[in-house]
Design a protein around this motif. Structure first.
Motif, PDB file in Angstrom:
ATOM      1  N   ALA A   1      46.934  30.347  70.530  1.00 49.15           N
ATOM      2  CA  ALA A   1      46.072  31.509  70.291  1.00 49.15           C
ATOM      3  C   ALA A   1      45.934  32.288  71.583  1.00 49.15           C
ATOM      4  CB  ALA A   1      44.705  31.067  69.798  1.00 49.15           C
ATOM      5  N   ALA A   2      45.918  33.599  71.477  1.00 48.23           N
ATOM      6  CA  ALA A   2      45.772  34.467  72.638  1.00 48.23           C
ATOM      7  C   ALA A   2      44.305  34.532  73.051  1.00 48.23           C
ATOM      8  CB  ALA A   2      46.284  35.865  72.327  1.00 48.23           C
ATOM      9  N   ILE A   3      44.068  34.350  74.329  1.00 45.39           N
ATOM     10  CA  ILE A   3      42.705  34.424  74.860  1.00 45.39           C
ATOM     11  C   ILE A   3      42.500  35.826  75.420  1.00 45.39           C
ATOM     12  CG2 ILE A   3      41.096  33.522  76.567  1.00 45.39           C
ATOM     13  CD1 ILE A   3      42.621  30.873  76.422  1.00 45.39           C
ATOM     14  N   PRO A   4      41.456  36.531  74.967  1.00 42.20           N
ATOM     15  CA  PRO A   4      41.233  37.897  75.476  1.00 42.20           C
ATOM     16  C   PRO A   4      40.807  37.856  76.942  1.00 42.20           C
ATOM     17  CG  PRO A   4      39.424  37.242  74.055  1.00 42.20           C
ATOM     18  CD  PRO A   4      40.455  36.146  73.979  1.00 42.20           C
ATOM     19  N   SER A  15      16.889  46.513  71.711  1.00 43.47           N
ATOM     20  CA  SER A  15      15.517  46.688  72.187  1.00 43.47           C
ATOM     21  C   SER A  15      14.998  45.341  72.669  1.00 43.47           C
ATOM     22  CB  SER A  15      14.622  47.194  71.053  1.00 43.47           C
ATOM     23  OG  SER A  15      15.077  48.443  70.598  1.00 43.47           O
ATOM     24  N   ILE A  16      13.827  45.350  73.280  1.00 41.23           N
ATOM     25  CA  ILE A  16      13.220  44.106  73.754  1.00 41.23           C
ATOM     26  C   ILE A  16      13.008  43.179  72.558  1.00 41.23           C
ATOM     27  CG2 ILE A  16      11.137  43.097  74.771  1.00 41.23           C
ATOM     28  CD1 ILE A  16      10.996  45.575  76.559  1.00 41.23           C
ATOM     29  N   GLY A  17      13.466  41.948  72.716  1.00 43.61           N
ATOM     30  CA  GLY A  17      13.348  40.954  71.648  1.00 43.61           C
ATOM     31  C   GLY A  17      14.611  40.806  70.826  1.00 43.61           C
ATOM     32  N   ASP A  18      15.537  41.774  70.894  1.00 44.29           N
ATOM     33  CA  ASP A  18      16.799  41.670  70.165  1.00 44.29           C
ATOM     34  C   ASP A  18      17.701  40.643  70.836  1.00 44.29           C
ATOM     35  OD1 ASP A  18      15.944  43.614  68.412  1.00 44.29           O
ATOM     36  OD2 ASP A  18      17.140  45.227  69.315  1.00 44.29           O
ATOM     37  N   ALA A  19      18.595  40.055  70.047  1.00 42.25           N
ATOM     38  CA  ALA A  19      19.485  39.020  70.570  1.00 42.25           C
ATOM     39  C   ALA A  19      20.911  39.254  70.085  1.00 42.25           C
ATOM     40  CB  ALA A  19      19.000  37.645  70.137  1.00 42.25           C
ATOM     41  N   ILE A  20      21.859  38.708  70.810  1.00 42.53           N
ATOM     42  CA  ILE A  20      23.273  38.720  70.436  1.00 42.53           C
ATOM     43  C   ILE A  20      23.636  37.283  70.074  1.00 42.53           C
ATOM     44  CG2 ILE A  20      25.636  39.081  71.245  1.00 42.53           C
ATOM     45  CD1 ILE A  20      24.324  41.708  71.163  1.00 42.53           C
ATOM     46  N   HIS A  21      24.237  37.101  68.913  1.00 42.52           N
ATOM     47  CA  HIS A  21      24.676  35.778  68.459  1.00 42.52           C
ATOM     48  C   HIS A  21      26.195  35.749  68.379  1.00 42.52           C
ATOM     49  CE1 HIS A  21      20.520  36.129  67.002  1.00 42.52           C
ATOM     50  NE2 HIS A  21      20.458  34.819  67.209  1.00 42.52           N
ATOM     51  N   VAL A  22      26.749  34.559  68.309  1.00 41.48           N
ATOM     52  CA  VAL A  22      28.202  34.404  68.184  1.00 41.48           C
ATOM     53  C   VAL A  22      28.696  35.161  66.963  1.00 41.48           C
ATOM     54  CG1 VAL A  22      30.069  32.754  67.801  1.00 41.48           C
ATOM     55  CG2 VAL A  22      28.243  32.207  69.421  1.00 41.48           C
ATOM     56  N   SER A  23      27.946  35.146  65.892  1.00 38.51           N
ATOM     57  CA  SER A  23      28.366  35.843  64.667  1.00 38.51           C
ATOM     58  C   SER A  23      28.492  37.348  64.885  1.00 38.51           C
ATOM     59  CB  SER A  23      27.381  35.562  63.530  1.00 38.51           C
ATOM     60  OG  SER A  23      26.085  36.018  63.865  1.00 38.51           O
ATOM     61  N   ASP A  24      27.721  37.902  65.828  1.00 40.38           N
ATOM     62  CA  ASP A  24      27.777  39.340  66.101  1.00 40.38           C
ATOM     63  C   ASP A  24      29.094  39.754  66.748  1.00 40.38           C
ATOM     64  OD1 ASP A  24      25.151  39.634  65.130  1.00 40.38           O
ATOM     65  OD2 ASP A  24      24.299  39.242  67.117  1.00 40.38           O
ATOM     66  N   ILE A  25      29.706  38.866  67.494  1.00 39.04           N
ATOM     67  CA  ILE A  25      30.941  39.232  68.181  1.00 39.04           C
ATOM     68  C   ILE A  25      32.188  38.648  67.520  1.00 39.04           C
ATOM     69  CG2 ILE A  25      29.788  39.548  70.389  1.00 39.04           C
ATOM     70  CD1 ILE A  25      30.995  36.859  71.249  1.00 39.04           C
ATOM     71  N   SER A  26      32.029  37.623  66.706  1.00 44.02           N
ATOM     72  CA  SER A  26      33.204  36.982  66.106  1.00 44.02           C
ATOM     73  C   SER A  26      33.946  37.920  65.168  1.00 44.02           C
ATOM     74  CB  SER A  26      32.800  35.700  65.380  1.00 44.02           C
ATOM     75  OG  SER A  26      31.945  35.997  64.300  1.00 44.02           O
ATOM     76  N   THR A  27      33.241  38.860  64.543  1.00 45.11           N
ATOM     77  CA  THR A  27      33.905  39.798  63.637  1.00 45.11           C
ATOM     78  C   THR A  27      34.790  40.787  64.393  1.00 45.11           C
ATOM     79  OG1 THR A  27      31.965  41.231  63.693  1.00 45.11           O
ATOM     80  CG2 THR A  27      32.083  39.635  61.895  1.00 45.11           C
ATOM     81  N   TYR A  29      36.649  39.974  66.938  1.00 40.87           N
ATOM     82  CA  TYR A  29      37.791  39.230  67.465  1.00 40.87           C
ATOM     83  C   TYR A  29      38.271  38.256  66.378  1.00 40.87           C
ATOM     84  CZ  TYR A  29      36.094  41.175  71.826  1.00 40.87           C
ATOM     85  OH  TYR A  29      35.684  42.048  72.807  1.00 40.87           O
ATOM     86  N   PRO A  30      38.919  38.777  65.333  1.00 38.66           N
ATOM     87  CA  PRO A  30      39.287  37.940  64.193  1.00 38.66           C
ATOM     88  C   PRO A  30      40.308  36.844  64.517  1.00 38.66           C
ATOM     89  CG  PRO A  30      40.234  40.144  63.984  1.00 38.66           C
ATOM     90  CD  PRO A  30      39.334  40.161  65.169  1.00 38.66           C
ATOM     91  N   GLY A  31      41.130  37.009  65.522  1.00 37.68           N
ATOM     92  CA  GLY A  31      42.142  36.005  65.851  1.00 37.68           C
ATOM     93  C   GLY A  31      41.641  34.898  66.760  1.00 37.68           C
ATOM     94  N   ILE A  32      40.383  34.988  67.190  1.00 37.11           N
ATOM     95  CA  ILE A  32      39.820  34.028  68.137  1.00 37.11           C
ATOM     96  C   ILE A  32      38.932  33.039  67.398  1.00 37.11           C
ATOM     97  CG2 ILE A  32      38.401  33.774  70.215  1.00 37.11           C
ATOM     98  CD1 ILE A  32      41.040  35.293  70.658  1.00 37.11           C
ATOM     99  N   GLU A  33      39.085  31.757  67.707  1.00 36.85           N
ATOM    100  CA  GLU A  33      38.223  30.725  67.138  1.00 36.85           C
ATOM    101  C   GLU A  33      37.112  30.419  68.127  1.00 36.85           C
ATOM    102  OE1 GLU A  33      38.350  26.014  65.851  1.00 36.85           O
ATOM    103  OE2 GLU A  33      40.185  27.004  66.455  1.00 36.85           O
ATOM    104  N   PHE A  34      35.882  30.680  67.721  1.00 34.65           N
ATOM    105  CA  PHE A  34      34.723  30.379  68.560  1.00 34.65           C
ATOM    106  C   PHE A  34      34.267  28.960  68.249  1.00 34.65           C
ATOM    107  CE2 PHE A  34      34.836  34.970  68.520  1.00 34.65           C
ATOM    108  CZ  PHE A  34      34.502  35.305  69.811  1.00 34.65           C
ATOM    109  N   LEU A  35      34.060  28.155  69.269  1.00 33.00           N
ATOM    110  CA  LEU A  35      33.719  26.756  69.080  1.00 33.00           C
ATOM    111  C   LEU A  35      32.228  26.540  68.834  1.00 33.00           C
ATOM    112  CD1 LEU A  35      36.044  25.193  71.798  1.00 33.00           C
ATOM    113  CD2 LEU A  35      36.502  25.527  69.363  1.00 33.00           C
ATOM    114  N   ASP A  36      31.396  27.448  69.265  1.00 30.79           N
ATOM    115  CA  ASP A  36      29.950  27.333  69.021  1.00 30.79           C
ATOM    116  C   ASP A  36      29.634  27.741  67.585  1.00 30.79           C
ATOM    117  OD1 ASP A  36      29.435  26.504  71.588  1.00 30.79           O
ATOM    118  OD2 ASP A  36      28.620  28.417  72.286  1.00 30.79           O
ATOM    119  N   ASP A  37      28.451  27.329  67.102  1.00 31.13           N
ATOM    120  CA  ASP A  37      27.995  27.754  65.784  1.00 31.13           C
ATOM    121  C   ASP A  37      27.849  29.264  65.765  1.00 31.13           C
ATOM    122  OD1 ASP A  37      27.767  25.142  64.871  1.00 31.13           O
ATOM    123  OD2 ASP A  37      25.642  24.993  65.416  1.00 31.13           O
TER     124      ASP A  37
END
Length: 85
Positions: A1-4, A15-27, A29-37
């Protein structure tokens, strides 16, 4: 697999209190397998710990100029003359 080389995340709309999750970025990068939940949090926006206020300029009291009198000049001239002899 190609690593970006980089994973780019746009946080400009968060905004304050907002968060970024793995699910937010996994879409993005469809060719990348994220190991975290997909629910794992990567980043959260928090308010600053303390607000730093600019220092206010301090108004200095005007200083009066030193007055030089003739007596001081004469004493200085005599002192210099006595050292040369």
């Amino acid at each position: 697999a190609a690593i970006p080389e980089a994973i780019v995340i746009d946080v400009s709309q968060l905004s304050i209190g907002d968060a970024i999750h793995v699910s937010d970025i996994s879409t993005n990068y469809p060719g990348i397998e994220f190991l975290d939940d997909l629910g794992s949090m990567l980043a959260i926006v928090v308010p600053p710990a303390a607000e730093i206020k600019p220092a206010e300029p301090v108004a200095e009291a005007p200083t009066e100029p030193e007055l030089i009198t003739k007596e001081k000049k004469e004493e200085g001239e005599e002192g210099e003359g006595s050292e040369k002899e």
